[in-house]
Design a protein around this motif. Structure first.
Motif, mmCIF file in Angstrom:
data_model
loop_
_atom_site.group_PDB
_atom_site.id
_atom_site.type_symbol
_atom_site.label_atom_id
_atom_site.label_comp_id
_atom_site.label_asym_id
_atom_site.label_seq_id
_atom_site.Cartn_x
_atom_site.Cartn_y
_atom_site.Cartn_z
ATOM 1 N N ASP A 1 0.867 -1.175 0.000
ATOM 2 C CA ASP A 1 0.000 0.000 0.000
ATOM 3 C C ASP A 1 0.904 1.224 0.000
ATOM 4 O O ASP A 1 1.816 1.319 0.832
ATOM 5 C CB ASP A 1 -0.884 0.021 1.248
ATOM 6 N N ALA A 2 0.669 2.138 -0.916
ATOM 7 C CA ALA A 2 1.570 3.286 -1.042
ATOM 8 C C ALA A 2 0.825 4.606 -1.020
ATOM 9 O O ALA A 2 -0.267 4.743 -1.582
ATOM 10 C CB ALA A 2 2.382 3.180 -2.327
ATOM 11 N N ARG A 3 1.441 5.559 -0.355
ATOM 12 C CA ARG A 3 0.957 6.936 -0.351
ATOM 13 C C ARG A 3 2.056 7.791 -0.980
ATOM 14 O O ARG A 3 3.171 7.837 -0.483
ATOM 15 C CB ARG A 3 0.674 7.386 1.098
ATOM 16 N N ASN A 4 1.761 8.402 -2.127
ATOM 17 C CA ASN A 4 2.771 9.171 -2.877
ATOM 18 C C ASN A 4 4.005 8.323 -3.185
ATOM 19 O O ASN A 4 5.140 8.798 -3.139
ATOM 20 C CB ASN A 4 3.180 10.432 -2.098
ATOM 21 N N GLY A 5 3.760 7.047 -3.503
ATOM 22 C CA GLY A 5 4.853 6.161 -3.897
ATOM 23 C C GLY A 5 5.618 5.539 -2.747
ATOM 24 O O GLY A 5 6.482 4.701 -2.967
ATOM 25 N N LEU A 6 5.300 5.937 -1.496
ATOM 26 C CA LEU A 6 5.996 5.395 -0.330
ATOM 27 C C LEU A 6 5.089 4.414 0.404
ATOM 28 O O LEU A 6 3.878 4.618 0.523
ATOM 29 C CB LEU A 6 6.420 6.524 0.623
ATOM 30 N N GLU B 1 0.573 4.211 9.236
ATOM 31 C CA GLU B 1 1.972 4.640 9.248
ATOM 32 C C GLU B 1 2.507 4.680 7.813
ATOM 33 O O GLU B 1 2.190 3.810 7.009
ATOM 34 C CB GLU B 1 2.832 3.674 10.069
ATOM 35 N N THR B 2 3.338 5.668 7.502
ATOM 36 C CA THR B 2 3.990 5.752 6.186
ATOM 37 C C THR B 2 5.499 5.646 6.376
ATOM 38 O O THR B 2 6.072 6.321 7.227
ATOM 39 C CB THR B 2 3.659 7.075 5.473
ATOM 40 N N SER B 3 6.132 4.771 5.575
ATOM 41 C CA SER B 3 7.573 4.541 5.704
ATOM 42 C C SER B 3 8.345 5.417 4.714
ATOM 43 O O SER B 3 7.765 6.213 3.982
ATOM 44 C CB SER B 3 7.892 3.067 5.444
ATOM 45 N N SER B 4 9.652 5.210 4.671
ATOM 46 C CA SER B 4 10.492 5.958 3.724
ATOM 47 C C SER B 4 10.906 5.075 2.551
ATOM 48 O O SER B 4 11.728 5.479 1.723
ATOM 49 C CB SER B 4 11.733 6.491 4.440
ATOM 50 N N VAL B 5 10.328 3.882 2.459
ATOM 51 C CA VAL B 5 10.689 2.930 1.403
ATOM 52 C C VAL B 5 9.739 3.095 0.219
ATOM 53 O O VAL B 5 8.525 3.203 0.396
ATOM 54 C CB VAL B 5 10.604 1.481 1.940
ATOM 55 N N SER B 6 10.282 3.121 -0.996
ATOM 56 C CA SER B 6 9.408 3.224 -2.167
ATOM 57 C C SER B 6 8.760 1.870 -2.449
ATOM 58 O O SER B 6 9.308 0.816 -2.119
ATOM 59 C CB SER B 6 10.186 3.686 -3.401
#
Length: 243
Positions: free
Chosen positions: A129-134, A142-147
């Motif tokens: 699952d990605a938000r703005n590619g992350l 939670e949003t990580s720093s991994v693409s």
């Protein structure tokens, strides 16, 4: 391209969220089995089930509803949401589910996910699952720093069944899918990519099929009557036959 209609379960009911926000819920049906059978009658051969409570709690919650659906239909069913340990995986596959989507645990425990893929070959789907590619985890909280593509490439040598790639910005918004991001993911990996989020029109279905996606998950558009499931399946088959 396969078409996977979606049933999202919360409190045993069939619901949809907007952008994964639990405060933006619409209840579409109190009887998920009836919904599943309607999809089957429209020609679906695949069914995508999400345990929304399970995604948030960290373990499957809506098991009675899932069992009832799997027992009632003759479709390949996959389940995501709270699938985070071997015991849950073995139990869920024992119910007759064809494959299971693992997201958060794959990201947070990559070695465990690799070992589990070997233990259950071609039964696990990597859920990204990605938000703005992350990459986002924990029910999108939670949003990580991994693409997203970077994460996918870490696991494509494992015997995974597919990758379900969800673009959070478009999910449940009825604004069209992120076709470019979906195409980028499918072009980057050798495993089938299932596009999830934002399919609103039959032209969206056509665009994803023409972009080479292996499958598309469709949810809110079906519940709101934007188009029929049978028409979506027909377009996917038409694109396939023209290639």
């Amino acid at each position: 391209m396969q078409i996977w209609p979606a049933i999202d379960l919360r409190g045993g009911k069939c619901v949809r969220l907007r952008q994964g926000d639990y405060a933006q819920e619409t209840v579409f049906n109190d009887d998920p089995v009836a919904v599943a059978l309607s999809f089957q009658n429209a020609g679906a051969r695949h069914l995508h089930i999400v345990d929304l409570d399970g995604a948030r709690e960290g373990s499957p919650v809506n098991l009675p509803a899932v069992q009832d659906i799997v027992a009632a239909v003759d479709m390949e069913c996959e389940l995501g949401g709270g699938v985070r340990d071997e015991q849950a995986i073995a139990e869920l596959l024992g119910f007759g589910l064809g494959r299971l989507v693992v997201g958060t645990s794959a990201i947070k425990q990559p070695d465990w996910f690799r070992a589990t893929c070997q233990q259950f070959p071609n039964k696990l789907v990597l859920g990204i699952d990605a938000r703005n590619g992350l990459v986002a985890t924990d029910g999108w909280l939670e949003t990580s720093s991994v693409s997203a593509v970077e994460l996918a490439l870490q696991f494509t040598s494992e015997p995974i069944a597919a990758i379900v790639y969800t673009d959070i910005a478009t999910d449940g918004m009825m604004a069209g899918p992120n076709v470019a991001a979906m195409r980028e993911m499918q072009d980057a990996v050798s495993v089938p990519v299932v596009a999830s989020g934002g399919v609103t029109t039959l032209e969206d279905v056509r665009a994803l099929a023409e972009a080479g996606l292996a499958a598309a998950i469709i949810g809110r558009a079906l519940y709101e009557g934007a188009f029929s499931l049978s028409d979506a399946i027909a377009i996917a088959e038409e694109v396939a036959s023209s290639k």
